[in-house]
Design an enzyme around this catalytic site. Structure first.
Site, PDB file in Angstrom:
ATOM      1  N   THR A 145      40.777  24.670 102.447  1.00 22.54           N
ATOM      2  CA  THR A 145      40.686  23.340 103.062  1.00 22.54           C
ATOM      3  C   THR A 145      42.028  22.904 103.640  1.00 22.54           C
ATOM      4  O   THR A 145      42.065  22.041 104.513  1.00 22.54           O
ATOM      5  CB  THR A 145      40.235  22.283 102.035  1.00 22.54           C
ATOM      6  OG1 THR A 145      41.065  22.412 100.872  1.00 22.54           O
ATOM      7  CG2 THR A 145      38.783  22.462 101.655  1.00 22.54           C
ATOM      8  N   ASP A 146      43.126  23.497 103.164  1.00 23.79           N
ATOM      9  CA  ASP A 146      44.442  22.945 103.553  1.00 23.79           C
ATOM     10  C   ASP A 146      44.726  23.116 105.043  1.00 23.79           C
ATOM     11  O   ASP A 146      45.267  22.220 105.665  1.00 23.79           O
ATOM     12  CB  ASP A 146      45.588  23.482 102.670  1.00 23.79           C
ATOM     13  CG  ASP A 146      45.772  24.991 102.760  1.00 23.79           C
ATOM     14  OD1 ASP A 146      44.844  25.690 103.213  1.00 23.79           O
ATOM     15  OD2 ASP A 146      46.856  25.459 102.376  1.00 23.79           O
ATOM     16  N   GLY A 153      49.245  35.279  93.370  1.00 23.85           N
ATOM     17  CA  GLY A 153      48.545  34.100  93.867  1.00 23.85           C
ATOM     18  C   GLY A 153      48.811  32.846  93.059  1.00 23.85           C
ATOM     19  O   GLY A 153      48.156  31.828  93.255  1.00 23.85           O
ATOM     20  N   LEU A 154      49.763  32.901  92.141  1.00 19.60           N
ATOM     21  CA  LEU A 154      50.107  31.702  91.367  1.00 19.60           C
ATOM     22  C   LEU A 154      51.368  31.046  91.923  1.00 19.60           C
ATOM     23  O   LEU A 154      51.964  30.171  91.306  1.00 19.60           O
ATOM     24  CB  LEU A 154      50.268  32.035  89.878  1.00 19.60           C
ATOM     25  CG  LEU A 154      48.982  32.542  89.217  1.00 19.60           C
ATOM     26  CD1 LEU A 154      49.195  32.823  87.742  1.00 19.60           C
ATOM     27  CD2 LEU A 154      47.837  31.537  89.386  1.00 19.60           C
ATOM     28  N   ASP A 198      51.144  24.810  98.125  1.00 21.57           N
ATOM     29  CA  ASP A 198      51.909  25.463  97.060  1.00 21.57           C
ATOM     30  C   ASP A 198      53.165  24.682  96.695  1.00 21.57           C
ATOM     31  O   ASP A 198      53.456  24.462  95.520  1.00 21.57           O
ATOM     32  CB  ASP A 198      52.328  26.880  97.486  1.00 21.57           C
ATOM     33  CG  ASP A 198      51.140  27.792  97.697  1.00 21.57           C
ATOM     34  OD1 ASP A 198      50.014  27.376  97.385  1.00 21.57           O
ATOM     35  OD2 ASP A 198      51.347  28.920  98.181  1.00 21.57           O
TER      36      ASP A 198
HETATM   37  P1  ADP Z   1      52.932  34.447  95.212  1.00 20.25           P
HETATM   38  O1  ADP Z   1      53.638  33.255  95.766  1.00 20.25           O
HETATM   39  O2  ADP Z   1      51.459  34.250  95.148  1.00 20.25           O
HETATM   40  O3  ADP Z   1      53.488  34.909  93.908  1.00 20.25           O
HETATM   41  P2  ADP Z   1      54.010  35.612  97.604  1.00 20.25           P
HETATM   42  O4  ADP Z   1      53.764  36.907  98.299  1.00 20.25           O
HETATM   43  O5  ADP Z   1      53.816  34.358  98.355  1.00 20.25           O
HETATM   44  O6  ADP Z   1      53.138  35.636  96.255  1.00 20.25           O
HETATM   45  O7  ADP Z   1      55.516  35.585  97.082  1.00 20.25           O
HETATM   46  C1  ADP Z   1      56.045  36.645  96.347  1.00 20.25           C
HETATM   47  C2  ADP Z   1      57.482  36.940  96.816  1.00 20.25           C
HETATM   48  O8  ADP Z   1      58.343  35.856  96.397  1.00 20.25           O
HETATM   49  C3  ADP Z   1      58.070  38.168  96.177  1.00 20.25           C
HETATM   50  O9  ADP Z   1      57.769  39.335  96.919  1.00 20.25           O
HETATM   51  C4  ADP Z   1      59.551  37.859  96.208  1.00 20.25           C
HETATM   52  O10 ADP Z   1      60.106  38.162  97.476  1.00 20.25           O
HETATM   53  C5  ADP Z   1      59.600  36.357  96.024  1.00 20.25           C
HETATM   54  N1  ADP Z   1      59.838  35.972  94.622  1.00 20.25           N
HETATM   55  C6  ADP Z   1      59.138  35.089  93.901  1.00 20.25           C
HETATM   56  N2  ADP Z   1      59.642  34.957  92.661  1.00 20.25           N
HETATM   57  C7  ADP Z   1      60.704  35.778  92.579  1.00 20.25           C
HETATM   58  C8  ADP Z   1      61.655  36.116  91.562  1.00 20.25           C
HETATM   59  N3  ADP Z   1      61.606  35.545  90.355  1.00 20.25           N
HETATM   60  N4  ADP Z   1      62.602  37.029  91.842  1.00 20.25           N
HETATM   61  C9  ADP Z   1      62.651  37.585  93.061  1.00 20.25           C
HETATM   62  N5  ADP Z   1      61.795  37.320  94.052  1.00 20.25           N
HETATM   63  C10 ADP Z   1      60.831  36.434  93.833  1.00 20.25           C
HETATM   64 MG    MG Z   2      53.390  32.457  97.732  1.00 21.70          MG
END
Ligand code: ADP
Ligand code: MG
Length: 353
Positions: free
Chosen positions: A29-30, A114-115, A162
């Site tokens: 929906t966003d 996805g969290l 998010d």
């Molecule tokens: P989600 O937000 O659902 O977890 P995304 O693909 O949007 O998945 O984001 C994941 C990306 O965010 C990772 O590939 C990394 O680049 C970055 N990221 C998130 N948390 C960390 C962390 N604690 N350390 C390093 N990178 C992170």
């Molecule tokens: Mg993300």
């Protein structure tokens, strides 16, 4: 596990953290200017920040055991540093002066499940910068800057869901958000309920192509209705005049927005669960973003005693399911559901519960 002092040989000046999130209702929906209803999860990302002893930024992720260094006027980095550096750059774009920094990142949010570990990283970083540099930024502004960082520097054309959830929600409440106006309401959880989140173990392989296609179909439906976005339509019957699959896509968005709005009345856990079940059916049949494994997992959860309702959460094509369950029973229900799911030959993972 390394800490800031081991990496940077000094103590940090500030620490800040921000949670991951799960969306309870209001899926797809966003980008239709509609309504969403996320809550924060217990897992969070923490950053520790201090001044760099030289003219370069130094970013370290304990999760990835990776360090990235960036000098002034160097181009945007790749990988996780894009998110951190992106936050610094959007602040600079809005006129703030940021000194060279050491930033240590550590997170208990599952990455890429996805969290929203990405939003948690952005919001934690921006909160840390706000307190280190005494920046005058409210929580909505932090969410908007985090979104800009993700769009401009990580190349993800995301909505505001998010970052708003990470910046404004907590684990005890649900955040009702109007993604067009950013009007919001912090709502109590349905009485006597808590959440469970289980990853289906199915990678979201078709997610980006399917996502772009759905977006285009929604834009087409809005164009045919002569409105700015599907959020401007509230009666699902008007979709009858559209050809398939546009008809079904529009019907999902309209009914889904209506389901989120129902929550504003203050509803019981039972009613909330029914809305979640209806949301899943709509995502499966009208929006066609479910896959057999998600349907099986949702089916198992919906038929487990103590579960009020369950649905896929996130964009679909794989990823996780969220369930609303009786307070105090999350752990048992999650384990029971996972065992049954595994018996079907899948490899799931409990993320919350
Ligand atoms: P989600 O937000 O659902 O977890 P995304 O693909 O949007 O998945 O984001 C994941 C990306 O965010 C990772 O590939 C990394 O680049 C970055 N990221 C998130 N948390 C960390 C962390 N604690 N350390 C390093 N990178 C992170
Ligand atoms: Mg993300």
């Amino acid at each position: 596990m390394m800490d800031y002092i081991q990496i940077f040989n000094a103590a940090p000046d500030v620490e800040a953290s921000a949670p991951g999130r799960v969306n309870l209702l209001g899926e797809h929906t966003d980008y239709n200017d509609g309504f969403v209803l996320p809550t924060a999860i217990p897992q969070h990302t923490t950053v520790a920040i201090g001044r760099s002893p030289n003219d370069r930024h130094h970013f370290y992720s304990a999760n990835l055991e990776e360090q990235v260094d960036i000098g002034p006027s160097e181009s945007t980095p790749t990988g996780f540093a894009r998110y951190v550096d992106g936050c610094i750059r959007v602040l600079e774009q809005s006129g703030h002066k940021i000194p060279p920094l050491n930033i240590f990142v550590n997170s208990s949010v599952p990455i890429g499940s996805g969290l929203s570990s990405s939003a948690a990283l952005e919001v934690a970083t921006l909160r840390g910068l706000r307190s280190l540099l005494n920046l005058n930024l409210d929580d909505v502004k932090i969410a908007q800057l985090g979104q800009q960082a993700e769009i401009q520097y990580a190349g993800v054309s995301c909505g505001i869901l998010d970052q708003m959830a990470s910046s404004l929600a907590d684990t005890e409440h649900m955040l009702f958000l109007d993604t067009r106006t950013l009007d919001r309401k912090i709502l109590p959880f349905p009485e006597g309920a808590e959440i469970v989140v289980i990853d289906s173990g199915v990678a979201r392989s078709l997610a980006s192509s399917g996502y772009n296609q759905r977006r285009a179909e929604c834009e087409e439906a809005a164009r045919q209705f002569g409105v700015k976005a599907l959020r401007d339509v509230s009666n699902p019957q008007v979709t009858d005049s559209l050809p398939d699959p546009i008809r079904k896509r529009a019907r999902h968005v309209i009914t889904e927005n209506n389901r989120v709005l129902k929550v504003l009345d203050g509803i019981s856990a039972e009613t909330f669960g029914e809305l979640m079940n209806a949301s899943h059916a709509s995502l499966r049949d009208d929006y066609e973003v479910s896959v057999p494994a998600l349907d099986q997992l949702v089916d198992i959860l919906q038929n487990t005693p103590g579960v009020f309702g369950a649905r896929l959460t996130g964009a679909g094509f794989g990823g996780a399911c969220v369930a609303l369950v009786r307070l105090g029973e999350g752990k048992t229900i999650a384990q029971k559901g996972l065992t049954q799911y595994n018996q079907l030959g899948h490899k799931g993972l409990i993320l919350v519960g």
